[in-house]
Design an enzyme around this catalytic site. Structure first.
Site, PDB file in Angstrom:
ATOM      1  N   LYS A 206       0.809  -1.205   0.000  1.00 37.86           N
ATOM      2  CA  LYS A 206       0.000   0.000   0.000  1.00 37.86           C
ATOM      3  C   LYS A 206       0.859   1.279   0.000  1.00 37.86           C
ATOM      4  O   LYS A 206       2.072   1.211   0.099  1.00 37.86           O
ATOM      5  CB  LYS A 206      -0.962  -0.038   1.196  1.00 37.86           C
ATOM      6  CG  LYS A 206      -1.918  -1.260   1.144  1.00 37.86           C
ATOM      7  CD  LYS A 206      -2.866  -1.193  -0.038  1.00 37.86           C
ATOM      8  CE  LYS A 206      -3.429  -2.520  -0.512  1.00 37.86           C
ATOM      9  NZ  LYS A 206      -4.291  -3.231   0.381  1.00 37.86           N
TER      10      LYS A 206
HETATM   11  C1  PLP Z   1      -5.128  -4.379   0.618  1.00 35.64           C
HETATM   12  C2  PLP Z   1      -6.578  -4.277   0.772  1.00 35.64           C
HETATM   13  C3  PLP Z   1      -7.259  -4.818   1.879  1.00 35.64           C
HETATM   14  C4  PLP Z   1      -6.593  -5.666   2.905  1.00 35.64           C
HETATM   15  O1  PLP Z   1      -5.521  -5.074   3.515  1.00 35.64           O
HETATM   16  P1  PLP Z   1      -4.561  -5.939   4.457  1.00 35.64           P
HETATM   17  O2  PLP Z   1      -3.894  -4.900   5.303  1.00 35.64           O
HETATM   18  O3  PLP Z   1      -3.610  -6.662   3.560  1.00 35.64           O
HETATM   19  O4  PLP Z   1      -5.383  -6.860   5.249  1.00 35.64           O
HETATM   20  C5  PLP Z   1      -8.613  -4.616   1.977  1.00 35.64           C
HETATM   21  N1  PLP Z   1      -9.285  -3.940   1.056  1.00 35.64           N
HETATM   22  C6  PLP Z   1      -8.688  -3.413  -0.030  1.00 35.64           C
HETATM   23  C7  PLP Z   1      -9.497  -2.664  -1.027  1.00 35.64           C
HETATM   24  C8  PLP Z   1      -7.312  -3.579  -0.217  1.00 35.64           C
HETATM   25  O5  PLP Z   1      -6.727  -3.086  -1.299  1.00 35.64           O
END
Ligand code: PLP
Length: 421
Positions: A206
């Site tokens: 992210k």
């Molecule tokens: C990455 C992501 C998640 C999950 O995030 P994690 O921290 O890996 O659990 C949930 N929703 C969306 C839209 C994402 O892109």
């Protein structure tokens, strides 16, 4: 005469790989060392005590998150998935409740409903923002609907004015999955703070990260307390804390460690500059490709800013002599990692098609299984984006230089010249 494509034996535009996005520096290293020097890697205790709220780095991160996003309560978790699960629990979702969600998202956005026995009901997406919209949500509301999980997909906020008005009218709780959109905004309010509960991700992929992590935010003190209880063994804490509402108070261990919190605190300070650079890169790419008929550049709705987690374009196959797959293969051959489709709409996963989630007997689909529409065609826009239209690339992050961006647009332009009708 169009230049010979690499896929047809010509020279590729680019022969080196794209730079990696790495936001870690001396600041994170120093913060981690300070935690190691102190020697306490997690200070959480799953009992009603001062350590119920975690150690100094966890709490400092939460206070910094609240100040940064202008929200009353931030509750850190070990992932956004955990934060989404906790949010659905905090919202009071009960077995059989319907939870409206986008099908065009990471799978946890919908799995969160299942964890509490809720039934995901998929609303179609808007073809410009790729988010679910007030109109598509309204079409899915029934007397069983309890909550809506709205995803700011690719970094663009959904239309929350309309969504919150609809939710208030029907008494629904709204959860904003802002995993892809930290730093974006909607009418001058930060994405993530637009619903009853917002969820951010801090996973490695992210915009900012601490390896694995997430943060849930809310302005409602009762929801904040429920998030904290679900994060940290609520069932043993409720008595000492004097909590009376036991709904969904079976707790988990969703606790973030001190090292992750220390890194996340440094990452948060970098967020505005990282997002500004993404916006600058996206604007540059858009200006380089604006006139390519048949490839729609990302749109930003009036009153919004985009977080540009990815650069999402739309391919109009009627304007090309080849299908999207061949176009993408040709761009990849030029040395640019262009992708297509994003994810298959979630209701086409085996879980929903066979209605097997918890146990062998169909739970939680046992009551509603015949009423639900998980058939192909139920969200036509999402299906079309997946199968024929969407192009995307990790083309905005701050490690990319103007030369890298030029290679991206040059490659797409070269392939466009060859195949555009
Ligand atoms: C990455 C992501 C998640 C999950 O995030 P994690 O921290 O890996 O659990 C949930 N929703 C969306 C839209 C994402 O892109």
């Amino acid at each position: 005469m169009a230049e010979k494509l690499a896929i047809e034996g010509g020279n590729p535009v680019r022969t080196t790989s794209m730079p990696l996005y790495n936001t870690l520096g001396e600041e994170e290293r120093a913060a981690v060392n300070a935690v190691l020097d102190r020697g306490i890697l997690s200070q959480f205790l799953g009992t009603w005590s001062p350590d119920f709220y975690g150690g100094p780095c966890v709490q400092a991160l939460e206070r910094a998150w609240e100040a940064h996003f202008g929200i009353a309560h931030a509750v850190s978790m070990n992932s956004a998935t955990s934060a989404l699960y906790a949010a659905v629990g905090a919202a009071g979702v009960s077995p059989g409740d319907e939870v409206i969600v986008s099908p065009y998202t990471m799978s946890a956005s919908a799995a969160a409903a299942l964890v509490y026995g809720g039934i995901p009901v998929f609303a179609d997406i808007d073809p410009d923002t790729f988010c679910i919209s007030p109109a598509t949500i309204a079409a899915r509301i029934t007397s069983q609907t309890k909550a809506i999980i709205v995803v700011d997909i690719f970094g663009h906020p959904a239309d929350f004015d309309g969504i919150m008005a609809l939710a208030h009218e029907h008494g629904l709780v709204v959860i904003e999955d802002c995993a892809q959109a930290p730093g974006a905004s909607y009418h001058d309010r930060p994405a993530g703070t637009l619903a009853d509960i917002g969820v951010y991700s801090l996973n490695y992929h992210k915009t900012i990260h601490c390896g694995e992590g997430g943060v849930a935010v809310t302005d409602d003190p009762a929801l904040a307390e429920r998030l904290q209880l679900i994060r940290n063994h609520g069932e043993v804490v409720v008595k000492g804390k004097g909590v009376e509402n036991l709904v969904n108070m079976v707790g988990f261990n969703y606790r973030m460690t001190e090292i992750e919190a220390a890194i996340a605190g440094e990452q948060l300070k970098k967020l505005p500059a990282l997002v500004a650079k993404r916006q600058q890169n996206a604007d540059y790419l858009r200006s380089c490709m604006a006139e390519l008929a048949g490839i729609a550049q990302p749109l930003v709705q009036e009153g919004c800013t985009h977080g540009y987690y990815v650069y999402a374009m739309k391919f109009d196959s009627a304007k090309f002599g080849v299908p999207r797959e061949e176009f993408v293969a040709a761009v990849c051959a030029e040395g640019i990692p262009l992708r297509q489709g994003y994810v298959e709409p979630l209701y086409l996963q085996p879980l929903y098609q066979q209605r097997i989630a918890f146990g062998a007997h169909g739970y939680p689909f046992t009551e509603a299984r015949n009423m639900l529409d998980y058939s192909r065609g139920s969200c036509p826009v999402a299906e079309r984006m997946y199968s024929t239209e969407l192009l995307l690339g990790d083309f905005c992050h701050s490690a990319l230089t103007v030369d890298d961006l030029d290679d991206i647009s040059k490659s797409i332009r070269k392939v466009w010249k060859r195949y555009a009708r």
